[in-house]
Design a protein around this motif. Structure first.
Motif, mmCIF file in Angstrom:
data_model
loop_
_atom_site.group_PDB
_atom_site.id
_atom_site.type_symbol
_atom_site.label_atom_id
_atom_site.label_comp_id
_atom_site.label_asym_id
_atom_site.label_seq_id
_atom_site.Cartn_x
_atom_site.Cartn_y
_atom_site.Cartn_z
ATOM 1 N N LEU A 56 -74.777 -53.600 33.175
ATOM 2 C CA LEU A 56 -73.701 -54.590 33.077
ATOM 3 C C LEU A 56 -72.406 -54.039 32.489
ATOM 4 N N SER A 57 -72.278 -52.711 32.448
ATOM 5 C CA SER A 57 -70.986 -52.129 32.089
ATOM 6 C C SER A 57 -69.987 -52.370 33.216
ATOM 7 N N HIS A 58 -70.494 -52.569 34.423
ATOM 8 C CA HIS A 58 -69.678 -52.968 35.564
ATOM 9 C C HIS A 58 -69.947 -54.441 35.846
ATOM 10 N N CYS A 114 -59.113 -43.193 50.956
ATOM 11 C CA CYS A 114 -59.690 -43.551 49.659
ATOM 12 C C CYS A 114 -58.669 -44.307 48.805
ATOM 13 N N ALA A 115 -59.162 -45.201 47.970
ATOM 14 C CA ALA A 115 -58.268 -45.980 47.117
ATOM 15 C C ALA A 115 -58.974 -46.360 45.814
ATOM 16 N N GLU A 116 -58.167 -46.746 44.820
ATOM 17 C CA GLU A 116 -58.665 -47.214 43.534
ATOM 18 C C GLU A 116 -58.269 -48.667 43.336
ATOM 19 N N ILE A 117 -59.131 -49.412 42.658
ATOM 20 C CA ILE A 117 -58.762 -50.749 42.212
ATOM 21 C C ILE A 117 -59.061 -50.837 40.714
ATOM 22 N N PRO A 118 -58.276 -51.589 39.954
ATOM 23 C CA PRO A 118 -58.505 -51.663 38.503
ATOM 24 C C PRO A 118 -59.764 -52.453 38.161
ATOM 25 N N ILE A 119 -60.494 -51.974 37.153
ATOM 26 C CA ILE A 119 -61.681 -52.679 36.671
ATOM 27 C C ILE A 119 -61.668 -52.701 35.137
ATOM 28 N N ASP A 120 -62.425 -53.620 34.582
ATOM 29 C CA ASP A 120 -62.637 -53.678 33.135
ATOM 30 C C ASP A 120 -64.032 -53.122 32.856
ATOM 31 N N PHE A 121 -64.084 -51.959 32.259
ATOM 32 C CA PHE A 121 -65.356 -51.293 31.966
ATOM 33 C C PHE A 121 -65.833 -51.710 30.578
#
Length: 240
Positions: free
Chosen positions: A95-97, A196-203
């Motif tokens: 659940l870190s993601h 390829c691409a990145e999207i922001p996440i809350d880790f």
């Protein structure tokens, strides 16, 4: 996107696995979730077996021992191709993601072949502080520099691969069994010329239990990075 597989390798996640599965199927009860368990001493796989009675789209592969994150994801890739899935999503079961990121990954796949969740771009964040935060940030900056890839995140496992990515990775002689596999997978997808691409996440910090990352993984990852650095010089990037 018609058929998507969510895959999560596990080892001693008995404290998290019920909540994890519930969160996945709360997003969409028709989602397909594959747990690949490395014969967890805490019997994570037994909990998954019981959960299969509740969730019809929950699948389990129990392996003979602790064979490593990289080999587990390769097995997930093989499974996804064999079962004719259109894409594969990977994320950690601790659940870190946040599973709520899954719809965003799928949405962004419409214009990309590969998406990685990033802690280090605008809008992203990480619960890491102090030494762990410093090491993580330095490691990702080093990956960007040595591999000459225009990204800020290389090491998180929250990502989605479309069918083209899966085929390329399945046909590549991948060797990493540990956490350095995350860098290796991304490297070969990018070198194949896929978008390829990145999207922001809350880790977040893992919900329950202890980290499974062996202390020597940083050293092994650096050796893998040096190997990929050399290959980056030798292997030209394809333009598709």
């Amino acid at each position: 996107m018609k058929k998507i597989l969510v895959c999560s390798p596990t080892y001693n996640e008995s404290e998290n696995i019920k909540i994890f599965c519930k969160k996945i199927f709360n997003i969409n009860k028709n989602i397909n979730l594959l747990i690949i368990d490395d014969n967890s001493p805490d019997k994570t796989y037994e909990i998954v077996k019981n959960l299969k009675k509740k969730y019809k789209n929950l699948h389990l592969i129990k392996r003979k021992g602790k064979l490593g994150l990289g080999s587990a994801i390769r097995e997930g890739i093989t499974y996804a191709l064999k079962k004719k899935y259109d894409a594969l999503i990977t994320l950690d079961a601790d659940l870190s993601h946040d599973p709520k990121e899954i719809p965003n990954l799928i949405k962004n796949l419409k214009s990309n072949d590969f998406i990685i969740g990033s802690r280090y771009i605008n809008g992203g964040s990480s619960d890491y502080v102090g030494y762990r935060d410093l090491i993580s940030r330095l490691a990702n900056k080093l990956c960007r520099l040595m591999l000459n890839m225009p990204f800020s995140e290389f090491t998180t496992s929250l990502r989605i691969y479309n069918h083209k990515c899966l085929k390329i990775l399945n046909e590549t002689n991948l060797k990493s069994d540990g956490y350095s596999s995350q860098i290796e997978f991304f490297f070969y997808v990018y070198k194949a010329g896929l978008k390829c691409a990145e999207i922001p996440i809350d880790f977040k910090h893992r919900f329950m239990g202890d980290s499974k990352i062996p202390r020597l993984q940083a050293f092994y990852s650096f050796l893998k990075l040096v190997e990929l650095f050399i290959k980056n010089i030798i292997i030209p990037k394809k333009n598709l």
